[in-house]
Design an enzyme around this catalytic site. Structure first.
Site, PDB file in Angstrom:
ATOM      1  NE  ARG A  61      -3.329   0.147   2.849  1.00  0.00           N
ATOM      2  CZ  ARG A  61      -4.386   0.294   3.635  1.00  0.00           C
ATOM      3  NH1 ARG A  61      -5.033  -0.757   4.096  1.00  0.00           N
ATOM      4  NH2 ARG A  61      -4.788   1.501   3.983  1.00  0.00           N
ATOM      5  CG  ASP A  63       2.852   6.107   2.562  1.00  0.00           C
ATOM      6  OD1 ASP A  63       1.878   5.419   2.910  1.00  0.00           O
ATOM      7  OD2 ASP A  63       3.922   6.160   3.202  1.00  0.00           O
ATOM      8  NE  ARG A 212       8.411   9.369   1.977  1.00  0.00           N
ATOM      9  CZ  ARG A 212       7.246   9.869   2.398  1.00  0.00           C
ATOM     10  NH1 ARG A 212       6.177   9.074   2.490  1.00  0.00           N
ATOM     11  NH2 ARG A 212       7.156  11.141   2.730  1.00  0.00           N
TER      12      ARG A 212
END
Length: 281
Positions: A61, A63, A212
């Site tokens: 999933r 972002d 990230r």
């Protein structure tokens, strides 16, 4: 989210890509934002001339703002609909979906296939430019500009300290009831011929913001603000460090999802659902 398909239904695998810049992530939301899942689930009944809706299950999933080149999802369709429309779905969806989503392959999935739980690894790429003049305007939506010269050797030295199975709580946004233990299988940087630095990040799974945050830590090493061993110390501390910045999403792309052989799918699904813990010394 069962691995068993209801009688009269067939599980269908979709291999797809999207530019995440115009989406509020993959998952449908109640606030009316545009999402990848929402667009595909809206298009499917239309191209099959069907009143019912069908829910997708996805491998990862992503972002808001994150792209995908090798995303995988599955959907369970009534057998009669699949038999009638299956051969035409690819072309019809290409005509119906917006141009920032493309489905490249639609196929009947093997027994026990689950796009999320059957996956044994996900591979992401993060792309950064440290050119003093900035990023090529044609790549600006897919490459982060870092306004410091980056030391590739130092970044790879930091990356080596993060490989293996660890608690990545220092690099994750904690979610209630979810573990932050992951196995980081590959983490390396290379400078492409065009000067862009590209990180390859591969793990059995990722927790929220993990890629990230890892990239943010390695950039802090690469520009000389921290030594390479700092990243390993942050990992061992297992708490969020204010120096670890979560970089912007547009440089991140889900490149590929790996699955085991068909006969190993059921065992993989069971393993993926177990809550992991680290062995004690």
């Amino acid at each position: 989210m069962s691995d068993e398909v209801e009688p009269g239904f067939v599980r269908v695998r979709l291999d797809l890509a999207y530019d995440g810049g115009g989406f509020s992530g993959w998952a449908k939301q109640n606030r009316g934002q545009r999402t990848v899942q929402g667009e595909i689930e809206a298009a499917l009944p239309v191209v099959m001339r069907e009143q019912r809706s069908f829910e997708l299950t996805v491998a990862g999933r992503t972002d808001a703002g994150v792209h995908a080149r090798g995303q995988v999802a599955h959907v369970d369709l009534p057998r009669e609909l699949w038999d009638e429309h299956g051969p035409h779905l690819l072309r019809r969806l290409a005509g119906k979906l917006p141009q920032d989503i493309r489905i490249w392959r639609i196929s009947e999935a093997p027994a026990h296939f689950n796009a999320r739980f059957s996956a044994i690894w996900r591979r992401y790429a993060y792309r950064v430019s440290d050119h003093p003049g900035g990023v090529d305007p044609l790549l600006r939506n897919h490459v982060l500009w870092h306004n410091w010269t980056l030391d590739l050797e130092a970044m790879n030295a930091a990356a080596d300290r993060l490989l293996g199975e660890h608690d990545f709580a220092a690099f994750c946004k904690k979610r209630e009831g979810a573990t932050t233990i992951r196995t980081l299988q590959e983490l390396r940087w290379e400078r492409r011929p065009d000067g862009i630095l590209e990180a390859t990040v591969k793990a059995d799974a990722f927790c929220h913001n993990m890629v990230r945050a890892l990239v943010g830590a390695m950039l802090f090493v690469g520009d000389g603000h921290r030594p390479p061993e700092w990243a390993g110390k942050v990992l061992v501390a297992a708490v969020r460090d204010s120096s670890v910045q979560v970089v912007r999403p547009h440089g991140l792309t889900l490149e590929e999802v790996g699955y085991p052989a068909d006969e190993q799918l059921a065992a993989r699904n069971a393993e993926a659902r177990n809550l992991r813990t680290l062995p004690r010394d």
